[in-house]
Design an enzyme around this catalytic site. Sequence first.
Site, PDB file in Angstrom:
ATOM      1  N   GLY A  41       0.796  -1.239   0.000  1.00 53.07           N
ATOM      2  CA  GLY A  41       0.000   0.000   0.000  1.00 53.07           C
ATOM      3  C   GLY A  41       0.820   1.276   0.000  1.00 53.07           C
ATOM      4  O   GLY A  41       0.273   2.366  -0.136  1.00 53.07           O
ATOM      5  N   CYS A  44       0.739   5.877   0.837  1.00 54.88           N
ATOM      6  CA  CYS A  44      -0.688   6.209   0.948  1.00 54.88           C
ATOM      7  C   CYS A  44      -1.374   5.435   2.068  1.00 54.88           C
ATOM      8  O   CYS A  44      -1.983   6.019   2.961  1.00 54.88           O
ATOM      9  CB  CYS A  44      -1.340   5.943  -0.398  1.00 54.88           C
ATOM     10  SG  CYS A  44      -3.116   6.108  -0.392  1.00 54.88           S
ATOM     11  N   GLY A 143       7.714   5.955  -5.665  1.00 54.74           N
ATOM     12  CA  GLY A 143       7.092   7.003  -4.865  1.00 54.74           C
ATOM     13  C   GLY A 143       7.991   8.129  -4.430  1.00 54.74           C
ATOM     14  O   GLY A 143       8.923   8.528  -5.152  1.00 54.74           O
ATOM     15  N   GLY A 179       5.612  25.015   6.739  1.00 53.30           N
ATOM     16  CA  GLY A 179       5.039  24.735   5.414  1.00 53.30           C
ATOM     17  C   GLY A 179       3.514  24.747   5.477  1.00 53.30           C
ATOM     18  O   GLY A 179       2.916  23.909   6.141  1.00 53.30           O
ATOM     19  N   GLY A 271       7.291  19.534   1.866  1.00 50.41           N
ATOM     20  CA  GLY A 271       7.084  18.841   0.597  1.00 50.41           C
ATOM     21  C   GLY A 271       7.727  17.469   0.593  1.00 50.41           C
ATOM     22  O   GLY A 271       8.254  17.009   1.607  1.00 50.41           O
ATOM     23  N   ASP A 312       4.492   9.226  -7.914  1.00 44.42           N
ATOM     24  CA  ASP A 312       5.242  10.340  -7.313  1.00 44.42           C
ATOM     25  C   ASP A 312       6.676  10.450  -7.812  1.00 44.42           C
ATOM     26  O   ASP A 312       7.278  11.518  -7.709  1.00 44.42           O
ATOM     27  CB  ASP A 312       5.312  10.157  -5.784  1.00 44.42           C
ATOM     28  CG  ASP A 312       4.038  10.599  -5.076  1.00 44.42           C
ATOM     29  OD1 ASP A 312       3.025  10.847  -5.756  1.00 44.42           O
ATOM     30  OD2 ASP A 312       4.072  10.686  -3.829  1.00 44.42           O
ATOM     31  N   MET A 318       1.895  15.091  -6.765  1.00 46.51           N
ATOM     32  CA  MET A 318       2.123  13.884  -5.953  1.00 46.51           C
ATOM     33  C   MET A 318       0.818  13.516  -5.275  1.00 46.51           C
ATOM     34  O   MET A 318       0.549  13.922  -4.137  1.00 46.51           O
ATOM     35  CB  MET A 318       3.233  14.139  -4.951  1.00 46.51           C
ATOM     36  CG  MET A 318       4.598  14.226  -5.601  1.00 46.51           C
ATOM     37  SD  MET A 318       5.879  14.406  -4.360  1.00 46.51           S
ATOM     38  CE  MET A 318       7.350  14.142  -5.331  1.00 46.51           C
ATOM     39  N   LEU A 319       0.007  12.774  -5.992  1.00 42.48           N
ATOM     40  CA  LEU A 319      -1.319  12.398  -5.498  1.00 42.48           C
ATOM     41  C   LEU A 319      -1.572  10.921  -5.754  1.00 42.48           C
ATOM     42  O   LEU A 319      -1.191  10.388  -6.805  1.00 42.48           O
ATOM     43  CB  LEU A 319      -2.396  13.226  -6.205  1.00 42.48           C
ATOM     44  CG  LEU A 319      -2.406  14.718  -5.869  1.00 42.48           C
ATOM     45  CD1 LEU A 319      -3.322  15.480  -6.810  1.00 42.48           C
ATOM     46  CD2 LEU A 319      -2.812  14.945  -4.416  1.00 42.48           C
ATOM     47  N   HIS A 443     -31.919  17.271  -4.530  1.00 46.47           N
ATOM     48  CA  HIS A 443     -32.127  18.245  -3.459  1.00 46.47           C
ATOM     49  C   HIS A 443     -32.491  17.512  -2.176  1.00 46.47           C
ATOM     50  O   HIS A 443     -33.272  16.562  -2.227  1.00 46.47           O
ATOM     51  CB  HIS A 443     -33.273  19.188  -3.842  1.00 46.47           C
ATOM     52  CG  HIS A 443     -33.632  20.144  -2.756  1.00 46.47           C
ATOM     53  ND1 HIS A 443     -32.871  21.261  -2.484  1.00 46.47           N
ATOM     54  CD2 HIS A 443     -34.651  20.132  -1.848  1.00 46.47           C
ATOM     55  CE1 HIS A 443     -33.422  21.904  -1.460  1.00 46.47           C
ATOM     56  NE2 HIS A 443     -34.499  21.237  -1.056  1.00 46.47           N
TER      57      HIS A 443
HETATM   58  C1  LIG Z   1       0.696  12.473   5.360  1.00 48.29           C
HETATM   59  C2  LIG Z   1       0.327  12.301   3.900  1.00 48.29           C
HETATM   60  C3  LIG Z   1      -0.985  12.433   3.509  1.00 48.29           C
HETATM   61  C4  LIG Z   1      -1.338  12.248   2.186  1.00 48.29           C
HETATM   62  N1  LIG Z   1      -2.652  12.390   1.847  1.00 48.29           N
HETATM   63  C5  LIG Z   1      -3.019  12.228   0.571  1.00 48.29           C
HETATM   64  C6  LIG Z   1      -4.387  12.308   0.195  1.00 48.29           C
HETATM   65  O1  LIG Z   1      -5.260  12.515   1.028  1.00 48.29           O
HETATM   66  N2  LIG Z   1      -4.706  12.123  -1.101  1.00 48.29           N
HETATM   67  C7  LIG Z   1      -3.752  11.886  -2.053  1.00 48.29           C
HETATM   68  O2  LIG Z   1      -4.099  11.735  -3.223  1.00 48.29           O
HETATM   69  N3  LIG Z   1      -2.453  11.793  -1.736  1.00 48.29           N
HETATM   70  C8  LIG Z   1      -2.067  11.952  -0.445  1.00 48.29           C
HETATM   71  N4  LIG Z   1      -0.752  11.817  -0.110  1.00 48.29           N
HETATM   72  C9  LIG Z   1       0.219  11.537  -1.186  1.00 48.29           C
HETATM   73  C10 LIG Z   1       0.172  10.059  -1.566  1.00 48.29           C
HETATM   74  O3  LIG Z   1       0.452   9.276  -0.427  1.00 48.29           O
HETATM   75  C11 LIG Z   1       1.163   9.769  -2.677  1.00 48.29           C
HETATM   76  O4  LIG Z   1       0.913  10.634  -3.760  1.00 48.29           O
HETATM   77  C12 LIG Z   1       1.047   8.342  -3.160  1.00 48.29           C
HETATM   78  O5  LIG Z   1       1.257   7.428  -2.120  1.00 48.29           O
HETATM   79  C13 LIG Z   1       2.047   8.072  -4.297  1.00 48.29           C
HETATM   80  O6  LIG Z   1       1.931   6.759  -4.718  1.00 48.29           O
HETATM   81  P1  LIG Z   1       3.141   5.978  -5.403  1.00 48.29           P
HETATM   82  O7  LIG Z   1       2.587   4.651  -5.749  1.00 48.29           O
HETATM   83  O8  LIG Z   1       3.739   6.810  -6.454  1.00 48.29           O
HETATM   84  O9  LIG Z   1       4.264   5.819  -4.279  1.00 48.29           O
HETATM   85  P2  LIG Z   1       4.264   5.429  -2.735  1.00 48.29           P
HETATM   86  O10 LIG Z   1       2.913   5.365  -2.164  1.00 48.29           O
HETATM   87  O11 LIG Z   1       5.253   6.330  -2.101  1.00 48.29           O
HETATM   88  O12 LIG Z   1       4.806   3.939  -2.738  1.00 48.29           O
HETATM   89  C14 LIG Z   1       6.090   3.606  -3.129  1.00 48.29           C
HETATM   90  C15 LIG Z   1       6.486   2.319  -2.429  1.00 48.29           C
HETATM   91  O13 LIG Z   1       7.692   1.837  -3.020  1.00 48.29           O
HETATM   92  C16 LIG Z   1       8.529   1.326  -2.005  1.00 48.29           C
HETATM   93  N5  LIG Z   1       9.905   1.378  -2.527  1.00 48.29           N
HETATM   94  C17 LIG Z   1      10.625   2.456  -2.871  1.00 48.29           C
HETATM   95  N6  LIG Z   1      11.812   2.093  -3.390  1.00 48.29           N
HETATM   96  C18 LIG Z   1      11.831   0.744  -3.385  1.00 48.29           C
HETATM   97  C19 LIG Z   1      12.781  -0.210  -3.801  1.00 48.29           C
HETATM   98  N7  LIG Z   1      13.924   0.146  -4.381  1.00 48.29           N
HETATM   99  N8  LIG Z   1      12.488  -1.512  -3.608  1.00 48.29           N
HETATM  100  C20 LIG Z   1      11.318  -1.886  -3.050  1.00 48.29           C
HETATM  101  N9  LIG Z   1      10.373  -1.018  -2.656  1.00 48.29           N
HETATM  102  C21 LIG Z   1      10.627   0.296  -2.817  1.00 48.29           C
HETATM  103  C22 LIG Z   1       8.280   2.274  -0.846  1.00 48.29           C
HETATM  104  O14 LIG Z   1       8.648   1.701   0.384  1.00 48.29           O
HETATM  105  C23 LIG Z   1       6.770   2.471  -0.956  1.00 48.29           C
HETATM  106  O15 LIG Z   1       6.083   1.482  -0.212  1.00 48.29           O
HETATM  107  C24 LIG Z   1      -0.358  11.948   1.213  1.00 48.29           C
HETATM  108  C25 LIG Z   1       0.973  11.801   1.607  1.00 48.29           C
HETATM  109  C26 LIG Z   1       1.316  11.963   2.933  1.00 48.29           C
HETATM  110  C27 LIG Z   1       2.743  11.782   3.338  1.00 48.29           C
END
Ligand SMILES: Cc1cc2nc3c(=O)[nH]c(=O)nc-3n(C[C@H](O)[C@H](O)[C@H](O)COP(=O)(O)OP(=O)(O)OC[C@H]3O[C@@H](n4cnc5c(N)ncnc54)[C@H](O)[C@@H]3O)c2cc1C
Length: 464
Positions: A41, A44, A143, A179, A271, A312, A318-319, A443
């Site tokens: 997961g 996120c 991510g 921030g 950020g 991301d 970054m969503l 409504h």
């Molecule tokens: C506090 C907070 C609140 C947020 N709230 C929202 C929200 O409400 N709505 C929203 O849209 N976005 C929100 N976000 C942003 C959202 O979490 C990210 O945009 C989203 O998780 C990006 O998804 P991703 O799949 O690109 O990467 P990520 O979710 O970052 O997942 C990447 C995964 O890859 C793994 N990984 C990295 N490198 C390696 C490697 N070399 N080998 C194996 N595994 C690896 C990491 O451990 C991680 O588990 C929030 C972020 C934070 C920090």
Amino acid sequence: MAEYDFDLIVIGAGPGGYVAAIRAAQLGLKTACVDSRETLGGTCLNVGCIPSKALLHASELYEEAHSGALAKWGVKTSGLELDLPAMHGARLEAIKGLTQGIAFLFKKNKVEWLKGHARFTAKDAIEVAGKSYKAKNFVIATGSVVTPLPGVEIDHERIVDSTSALELAKVPGSMVVIGGGVIGLELGSVWRRLGAKVIVVEYLDQILPGMDGEVRKECAKIFKKQGFDIRTSTKVVKAEKKGKAVTVTVEPAQGGAAETIEADVVLVSIGRRPNTDGLALEKAGIQPNKGGQIEVDHAFKTKVAGIYAIGDVTPGPMLAHKAEDEGIAVAEILAGQVGIVNHEVIPSVVYTMPEIAGVGLTEEEATEQGEIRVGKFPMLGNSRAKTNREGEGFVKIIADARSDRVLGVWMVASVAGTMIAEAALAMEFGATSEDIAYTCHAHPTHSEAVKEAAMAVTGKPIHI
Ligand SMILES: Cc1cc2nc3c(=O)[nH]c(=O)nc-3n(C[C@H](O)[C@H](O)[C@H](O)COP(=O)(O)OP(=O)(O)OC[C@H]3O[C@@H](n4cnc5c(N)ncnc54)[C@H](O)[C@@H]3O)c2cc1C
């Protein structure tokens, strides 16, 4: 195939990676997904969207009861107290349920989970936990991670990042949030509602960078009314732990006399940066750009054949939902189908109270592109919002003056995060403001404000 272990290996099991892996497996590709966390997961589900929303929901319930808002509805409480461990328990339960859900979906769809950190050894091979795997294609979905701030060292107790801010064992008396973006305002809201005095320090002259100007101004007013102390055009120079407090040194962004703020806890939320740590991208022949992002084309291809990237770690907002949609699209492309993401129509939401949401161009951006017409409707004119005592905010629709096509929609409303879906759908279909205005809305719903704002584009809302 014998040459390869998998058709596709996805690196990272966040919303981008796990969705890509499931869709690819659904489409018949032999798929594995690598992740180094204990649970699937990504950011996120483990430390981002979901745990923050659990605490936002819980703290909102607490504030409603504590502030007397419930009593005004005839719901009287007595002996009210905060049980922070139970609140954290609810957060952990949400994470557990959802991350286990992804593990179940992996099994159901026959996605193999490779546990461990992946690093490239060649452009068609990676190593995970001492084992080598070859695949025809790779999707990098690694991510992002927290951006550090020079001069402010995170100890995860008194100087925290977004992850440790979710886990504070007691409510701080005071908190400096560095921030004034989405994460800072959401987590600041949580701790303010639970009793902390929250000071937000923002380098720019307004909070919520990237959002519509009018929305930014309105929200600053609302947050100040809620008790946030917002200091814009202010730069944090350093933060030092002294005794039980942290002393934060700030100065005007444009330079000038420094002053200090004392707080129990400091949250660094300036950020996030793309995460390619330890991935050995050079072995695959990929060079990230100056910002650390992996550049891709419209089909998510990197410069190296067979290696794709989403979420991301690539340019763009970054969503989680952007990452998810890219995950589906890249899997469909790899399965020989057409996969498309319309990056012009990606909603963004801030889950404060009221919520803040937008999709498409801001009024400032739209004005730069040509002549526009703007329709606005206040939530106070919406019967449901007024009845619920949720009259703060407005809906604003920005349309092209000549074609009436909707270019952007912005809203501040208690349920804006849900309401914005309609605006995104309308824009995806190339709707005009008239299309929205003549669509029957149930409504009494907050969404009627969207219809009225659309009516206001041509000057004729009913309820104002
Ligand atoms: C506090 C907070 C609140 C947020 N709230 C929202 C929200 O409400 N709505 C929203 O849209 N976005 C929100 N976000 C942003 C959202 O979490 C990210 O945009 C989203 O998780 C990006 O998804 P991703 O799949 O690109 O990467 P990520 O979710 O970052 O997942 C990447 C995964 O890859 C793994 N990984 C990295 N490198 C390696 C490697 N070399 N080998 C194996 N595994 C690896 C990491 O451990 C991680 O588990 C929030 C972020 C934070 C920090």
